[in-house]
Design a protein around this motif. Structure first.
Motif, PDB file in Angstrom:
ATOM      1  N   ARG A 117      -1.764   5.130   4.389  1.00 35.05           N
ATOM      2  CA  ARG A 117      -2.466   6.746   4.361  1.00 35.05           C
ATOM      3  C   ARG A 117      -1.922   7.517   5.428  1.00 35.05           C
ATOM      4  O   ARG A 117      -1.751   8.604   4.927  1.00 35.05           O
ATOM      5  CB  ARG A 117      -3.909   6.313   4.396  1.00 35.05           C
ATOM      6  CG  ARG A 117      -4.564   7.576   4.560  1.00 35.05           C
ATOM      7  CD  ARG A 117      -5.871   7.896   3.897  1.00 35.05           C
ATOM      8  NE  ARG A 117      -6.460   9.343   4.243  1.00 35.05           N
ATOM      9  CZ  ARG A 117      -7.511   9.652   4.606  1.00 35.05           C
ATOM     10  NH1 ARG A 117      -8.576   8.630   4.326  1.00 35.05           N
ATOM     11  NH2 ARG A 117      -7.845  10.868   4.809  1.00 35.05           N
ATOM     12  N   GLU A 118      -1.864   7.071   6.633  1.00 35.80           N
ATOM     13  CA  GLU A 118      -1.458   7.899   7.803  1.00 35.80           C
ATOM     14  C   GLU A 118       0.048   8.395   7.826  1.00 35.80           C
ATOM     15  O   GLU A 118       0.472   9.360   8.255  1.00 35.80           O
ATOM     16  CB  GLU A 118      -1.899   7.044   9.143  1.00 35.80           C
ATOM     17  CG  GLU A 118      -3.226   7.200   9.143  1.00 35.80           C
ATOM     18  CD  GLU A 118      -3.952   7.426  10.696  1.00 35.80           C
ATOM     19  OE1 GLU A 118      -3.369   7.366  11.526  1.00 35.80           O
ATOM     20  OE2 GLU A 118      -5.152   7.489  10.856  1.00 35.80           O
ATOM     21  N   PRO A 158      -4.436   3.570  13.175  1.00 35.29           N
ATOM     22  CA  PRO A 158      -4.992   4.033  11.673  1.00 35.29           C
ATOM     23  C   PRO A 158      -6.183   3.157  11.567  1.00 35.29           C
ATOM     24  O   PRO A 158      -7.142   3.469  11.119  1.00 35.29           O
ATOM     25  CB  PRO A 158      -3.790   3.499  10.888  1.00 35.29           C
ATOM     26  CG  PRO A 158      -2.547   3.805  11.742  1.00 35.29           C
ATOM     27  CD  PRO A 158      -2.977   3.320  13.161  1.00 35.29           C
ATOM     28  N   ASP A 193      -3.721  -0.917   4.784  1.00 37.10           N
ATOM     29  CA  ASP A 193      -4.125   0.178   3.880  1.00 37.10           C
ATOM     30  C   ASP A 193      -4.296   1.632   4.666  1.00 37.10           C
ATOM     31  O   ASP A 193      -3.675   2.731   4.095  1.00 37.10           O
ATOM     32  CB  ASP A 193      -5.628   0.013   3.298  1.00 37.10           C
ATOM     33  CG  ASP A 193      -5.440  -1.187   2.460  1.00 37.10           C
ATOM     34  OD1 ASP A 193      -4.714  -1.917   2.388  1.00 37.10           O
ATOM     35  OD2 ASP A 193      -6.638  -1.453   1.799  1.00 37.10           O
ATOM     36  N   GLU A 194      -4.682   1.626   5.734  1.00 34.91           N
ATOM     37  CA  GLU A 194      -4.833   2.720   6.590  1.00 34.91           C
ATOM     38  C   GLU A 194      -3.628   3.240   7.072  1.00 34.91           C
ATOM     39  O   GLU A 194      -3.452   4.426   7.366  1.00 34.91           O
ATOM     40  CB  GLU A 194      -5.886   2.562   7.821  1.00 34.91           C
ATOM     41  CG  GLU A 194      -7.205   1.829   7.232  1.00 34.91           C
ATOM     42  CD  GLU A 194      -8.092   2.763   6.266  1.00 34.91           C
ATOM     43  OE1 GLU A 194      -7.477   3.955   6.241  1.00 34.91           O
ATOM     44  OE2 GLU A 194      -8.814   2.313   5.385  1.00 34.91           O
ATOM     45  N   GLU A 205       0.890  -1.252   0.034  1.00 32.51           N
ATOM     46  CA  GLU A 205       0.135  -0.029   0.109  1.00 32.51           C
ATOM     47  C   GLU A 205       0.900   1.140  -0.010  1.00 32.51           C
ATOM     48  O   GLU A 205       0.433   2.235  -0.480  1.00 32.51           O
ATOM     49  CB  GLU A 205      -0.945   0.131   1.068  1.00 32.51           C
ATOM     50  CG  GLU A 205      -2.223  -0.663   1.123  1.00 32.51           C
ATOM     51  CD  GLU A 205      -3.015  -0.248  -0.177  1.00 32.51           C
ATOM     52  OE1 GLU A 205      -3.223   1.078  -0.217  1.00 32.51           O
ATOM     53  OE2 GLU A 205      -3.412  -0.902  -1.194  1.00 32.51           O
ATOM     54  N   SER A 236       1.505   8.808   4.983  1.00 31.26           N
ATOM     55  CA  SER A 236       1.378   9.898   4.013  1.00 31.26           C
ATOM     56  C   SER A 236       0.791  11.273   4.859  1.00 31.26           C
ATOM     57  O   SER A 236       1.554  12.442   4.541  1.00 31.26           O
ATOM     58  CB  SER A 236       0.323   9.633   2.894  1.00 31.26           C
ATOM     59  OG  SER A 236       0.054  10.515   1.997  1.00 31.26           O
ATOM     60  N   ARG A 268       1.924   1.726  -3.430  1.00 31.98           N
ATOM     61  CA  ARG A 268       0.745   2.256  -4.205  1.00 31.98           C
ATOM     62  C   ARG A 268       0.136   3.610  -3.984  1.00 31.98           C
ATOM     63  O   ARG A 268       0.226   4.362  -4.984  1.00 31.98           O
ATOM     64  CB  ARG A 268      -0.605   1.327  -4.001  1.00 31.98           C
ATOM     65  CG  ARG A 268      -1.578   1.105  -5.275  1.00 31.98           C
ATOM     66  CD  ARG A 268      -2.776   0.334  -4.944  1.00 31.98           C
ATOM     67  NE  ARG A 268      -3.586   0.809  -3.885  1.00 31.98           N
ATOM     68  CZ  ARG A 268      -4.255   1.696  -3.771  1.00 31.98           C
ATOM     69  NH1 ARG A 268      -4.606   2.441  -4.998  1.00 31.98           N
ATOM     70  NH2 ARG A 268      -5.009   2.128  -2.642  1.00 31.98           N
ATOM     71  N   GLN A 269       0.391   4.076  -2.704  1.00 37.31           N
ATOM     72  CA  GLN A 269      -0.317   5.326  -2.394  1.00 37.31           C
ATOM     73  C   GLN A 269       1.022   6.433  -2.547  1.00 37.31           C
ATOM     74  O   GLN A 269       0.674   7.497  -2.450  1.00 37.31           O
ATOM     75  CB  GLN A 269      -0.740   5.477  -1.044  1.00 37.31           C
ATOM     76  CG  GLN A 269      -2.107   4.646  -1.144  1.00 37.31           C
ATOM     77  CD  GLN A 269      -2.764   4.552   0.311  1.00 37.31           C
ATOM     78  OE1 GLN A 269      -2.617   5.673   1.110  1.00 37.31           O
ATOM     79  NE2 GLN A 269      -3.280   3.464   1.027  1.00 37.31           N
ATOM     80  N   LEU A 270       2.244   5.981  -2.520  1.00 40.27           N
ATOM     81  CA  LEU A 270       3.483   6.821  -2.234  1.00 40.27           C
ATOM     82  C   LEU A 270       4.665   6.213  -3.336  1.00 40.27           C
ATOM     83  O   LEU A 270       5.543   5.933  -2.801  1.00 40.27           O
ATOM     84  CB  LEU A 270       3.967   6.937  -0.677  1.00 40.27           C
ATOM     85  CG  LEU A 270       3.015   7.733   0.219  1.00 40.27           C
ATOM     86  CD1 LEU A 270       3.413   7.684   1.673  1.00 40.27           C
ATOM     87  CD2 LEU A 270       2.884   9.254  -0.142  1.00 40.27           C
ATOM     88  N   PRO A 271       4.107   6.128  -4.366  1.00 48.84           N
ATOM     89  CA  PRO A 271       5.349   5.304  -5.160  1.00 48.84           C
ATOM     90  C   PRO A 271       6.614   6.082  -5.412  1.00 48.84           C
ATOM     91  O   PRO A 271       7.572   5.452  -5.842  1.00 48.84           O
ATOM     92  CB  PRO A 271       4.478   5.528  -6.666  1.00 48.84           C
ATOM     93  CG  PRO A 271       3.569   6.457  -6.627  1.00 48.84           C
ATOM     94  CD  PRO A 271       3.158   6.709  -5.199  1.00 48.84           C
ATOM     95  N   ARG A 272       6.813   7.557  -4.667  1.00 45.74           N
ATOM     96  CA  ARG A 272       7.828   7.986  -4.737  1.00 45.74           C
ATOM     97  C   ARG A 272       8.708   7.779  -3.605  1.00 45.74           C
ATOM     98  O   ARG A 272      10.019   8.102  -3.463  1.00 45.74           O
ATOM     99  CB  ARG A 272       8.030   9.376  -4.786  1.00 45.74           C
ATOM    100  CG  ARG A 272       7.135  10.216  -6.084  1.00 45.74           C
ATOM    101  CD  ARG A 272       7.033  11.650  -5.956  1.00 45.74           C
ATOM    102  NE  ARG A 272       6.059  12.307  -6.417  1.00 45.74           N
ATOM    103  CZ  ARG A 272       6.050  12.710  -7.831  1.00 45.74           C
ATOM    104  NH1 ARG A 272       7.409  12.469  -8.584  1.00 45.74           N
ATOM    105  NH2 ARG A 272       5.170  13.146  -8.494  1.00 45.74           N
TER     106      ARG A 272
END
Lengths: 271, 271
Positions: free
Chosen positions: B212-213, B97, B208-209, B20, B215, B23-27
């Motif tokens: 996101r946190e 999260p 997943d959560e 995840e 991020s 996927r959410q932070l590919p950099r």
């Protein structure tokens, strides 16, 4: 005394964030300011929006809040960085939470964003999404006809359906699988928007997501409230307090014990 | 040089968080440590889990990461506060999260949690949920039979369905509307769990959560990566590198360009 979370908006739209903070963080005290005398911010220049936002922050900071939420996409786009540098407490806008939630939810990488002329014109959502991931395709469109419906309290009507249908024509014919409601007024119209877009498109409410990120950031700083007493919230607006009170009572009903007391702050009314 | 996000787990379960974050932070560059020689942590004492977690953090901190993610619910319950005080960078666990996402998602306020004996026995989810909101009812249950299925790579099989069905009997007959997968191994079994619980119960993946946190918190600190170059990730484990590599390649396939290089760190193998 318990430190509050200060929440500001151009009018009543930020009450969608208030409702979610009340639901997700019921121990937290809220101080709200709605700039109803000068709403809407959408068509104004970013300099003017920044100036108005700064005035409101100067008012709210007197209450010694532990965080400030700019619960208005237009004001977030115009003033978040400026206000963050000015005050020493966390300042949380509504754009990045919506962007993060959309990236978490999308399966195809095609994300739609709707907002005011100011928000969409700033490119702030596209920048936030592509800063996080270069693989995201963004389709954004200004929907200036929606905020006036909400400020009139017209959440469900034939006129509302017609206006939403017309505003979302471009989004409907696209391949997006998530649509960011990039204006805190839009959750008031969520049912109509979902009907128009169909069940396959997931709506991301920047309001809900912002409440969650307030929770994350205050937790990270060890600043979540732990009292078991029901907090007493405070509401201020620059325009007519009776109209504001009616909308607040209607929208927040289940989360507040009695009719909210709303104070009109006249000094903002004549600028 | 780009600072990495360090992610640790008792074994391969934390790869659900890795996927995840990719996927959410590919950099973002990731350094992962899976303590496969000493998995599972679930049945161990919290003192032992805290000791193992500290050893791994001492190893990972050498790479000068910008954040540490404890991608294991058992280790989060046992060691998050301890590790947070020990290091000066953000330490993000998987329990809060998941709790925040469940509170955001629930409509009835009835939330289920499944996890290992260690996680459920610690009461950490119930505490996190009720710290946020006193109006939440929590039903929690340890499901010790699930992790071994995942560590064997048995994600879909008749045996898996039978074990999941048996483990979730209590949850199925309750009135929960959200079920927190309170172990990072469980997303590997998500399809089976969803089938067993039915479509009306929303599954909350702590993996997943947590991504996101990560991020949210790195954004709040102005530390998100902004490079356009594909990051080169690093994987370490304490057990057999070939087995780990096979599972990592299978699970992360679409997010990595080539077979991940996995280093076995033998010093943890014999404790």
């Amino acid at each position: 005394m318990q430190q509050a979370i200060a929440i500001l908006d151009s009018g009543v739209g930020g009450l969608t964030v208030v409702k979610e903070v009340m639901r997700q963080l019921p121990r937290e005290k809220i101080i709200y300011f709605g700039d109803t005398a000068r709403t809407p911010y959408g068509p104004r220049s970013s300099e003017e929006v920044r100036h108005f936002t700064e005035q409101i922050v100067d008012f709210l900071i007197q209450f010694n809040p532990k965080a400030i939420v700019i619960a208005c996409n237009t004001a977030t786009a115009a003033a978040l960085d400026y206000i963050s540098e000015k005050v020493s407490i966390p300042v949380i806008g509504v754009i990045h939470p919506g962007a993060r939630a959309a990236i978490s939810a999308t399966k195809t990488g095609n994300i739609g964003v709707i907002g005011t002329l100011g928000t969409i014109g700033s490119g702030a959502y596209t920048a936030a999404l592509q800063q996080l991931s270069p693989y995201i395709h963004v389709l954004s469109e200004a929907c200036p006809a929606l905020v006036p419906l909400v400020e009139k309290g017209q959440f469900r009507s034939d006129e509302t359906t017609a206006v939403v249908d017309d505003s979302l024509r471009g989004m409907k014919s696209s391949s997006i699988d998530c649509l960011i409601l990039g204006c805190t007024h839009y959750p008031f119209l969520k049912e109509t928007i979902q009907e128009v877009m169909g069940e396959k498109v997931r709506l991301i409410s920047s309001a809900d997501e912002t409440a969650r990120e307030v929770s994350t950031i205050l937790y990270d700083k060890g600043q979540l409230a732990n009292s078991n007493e029901s907090p007493v919230h405070q509401f201020f607006c620059s325009g007519d307090a009776d109209i504001f009170q009616k909308i607040a009572k209607n929208w927040l009903g289940e989360h507040i014990r009695r009719t909210p007391v709303v104070w009109q702050v006249s000094r903002f009314s004549d600028t």
